[in-house]
Scaffold this active site. Sequence first.
Site, short mmCIF file in Angstrom:
data_model
loop_
_atom_site.label_atom_id
_atom_site.label_comp_id
_atom_site.label_asym_id
_atom_site.label_seq_id
_atom_site.Cartn_x
_atom_site.Cartn_y
_atom_site.Cartn_z
N ALA A 244 78.58 -9.38 36.49
CA ALA A 244 79.51 -8.41 37.07
C ALA A 244 78.93 -7.00 37.08
O ALA A 244 77.87 -6.72 36.52
CB ALA A 244 80.83 -8.43 36.31
N HIS A 245 79.68 -6.12 37.71
CA HIS A 245 79.28 -4.74 37.97
C HIS A 245 78.88 -3.99 36.69
O HIS A 245 79.55 -4.05 35.68
CB HIS A 245 80.42 -3.99 38.65
CG HIS A 245 81.73 -4.08 37.91
ND1 HIS A 245 82.59 -5.14 38.07
CD2 HIS A 245 82.29 -3.25 37.01
CE1 HIS A 245 83.64 -4.96 37.30
NE2 HIS A 245 83.49 -3.82 36.64
N GLY A 246 77.76 -3.31 36.78
CA GLY A 246 77.34 -2.43 35.70
C GLY A 246 76.72 -3.12 34.51
O GLY A 246 76.40 -2.46 33.51
#
Length: 339
Positions: A244-246
């Site tokens: 997922a993001h980041g």
Amino acid sequence: MNVSEILQALPPDLIIDHSLADDPDITGVAAVDEAIATQISYVEGGKFAAMVGKTEAKALVLPNDKDLQQQATERGIAWVSTKAPRLLFAAVIKIFYQPFRPMAGIHPTAIIDPSAILGEEVAIGAHVVIYANAKIGDRTAIMPNAVVYPDVEIGDNCLLHANCTIHERAKIGNNCVIHSGAVIGAEGFGFVPSPTGWFKMEQSGIVVLEDGVEIGCNSAVDRPAVGETRIKADTKLDNLVHVAHGSVVGSNCALAAQVGLAGGVTVGNQVLLGGQVGVANQAVIGDGAIATAQTGINNKVAAGEIVSGSPAVPNAIYLKASAIYKRLPEMYKAFRKLK
């Protein structure tokens, strides 16, 4: 080719000793319990040790075990010994098998924006779409139906398999492999609650894959709202993995099928995550840690620790608890009698 020719093609630093026997001709590779007389196989550890006395293979890669080597010699089997049988056998397979890679050239049905920059000896397959300002490195191959969004940078000697998608501004290093159906750099799951419902937070960040990264089929690596999602050098993702993001995944990690990392996760170097491991938001996993299959990681795993279960606990505790769990019915009966 005969065994002596195979030996010459193998990494010498992996070889401890060898016996050529009659230096038989070898035409291919096979599992030790399925091999025929023209094939080479390998034995690793005690599980398949008995197969040395049964296999039809005329050549074997063996551990540094004098008893197994003697058995093979008595049966007239050529052998090579090593501390890493599976690794050496992987080198043997490369002698007999090379995966398909297309010849350089651009298929006439490919759609390539005039501003895209293509390196030397690239291979662009049928119906590939490459958008504006994308950069494709030397000797990179893109198989049919893949899509490369604007401003993507892909390094040298990469292989993008059919039907994968690389979203805008993603950066992919050298010698990377993206398998079919994988999506790199799609929007992270960013929605903010508001009085009128969900407000979409645009995902302005990027995804960075460093050199030697491999992404399995139907996996997804999402870009964040700001900053980057990064997978460091030589890390390998199996099929159906979600990053997922980041999140940041260190170098030389291996994530098995159906692993899921939530947003902002930090994974150290040389970490192993078994199948269906789930990692919660902002969790931190230290270097060299191992999570066995279906582990649920909620916060922090120390470097070098082995964890299991959900929520994750040290593997030794998990094994003891599992043994007790199996005895719960009889323990409950004993409790009822005491009560």
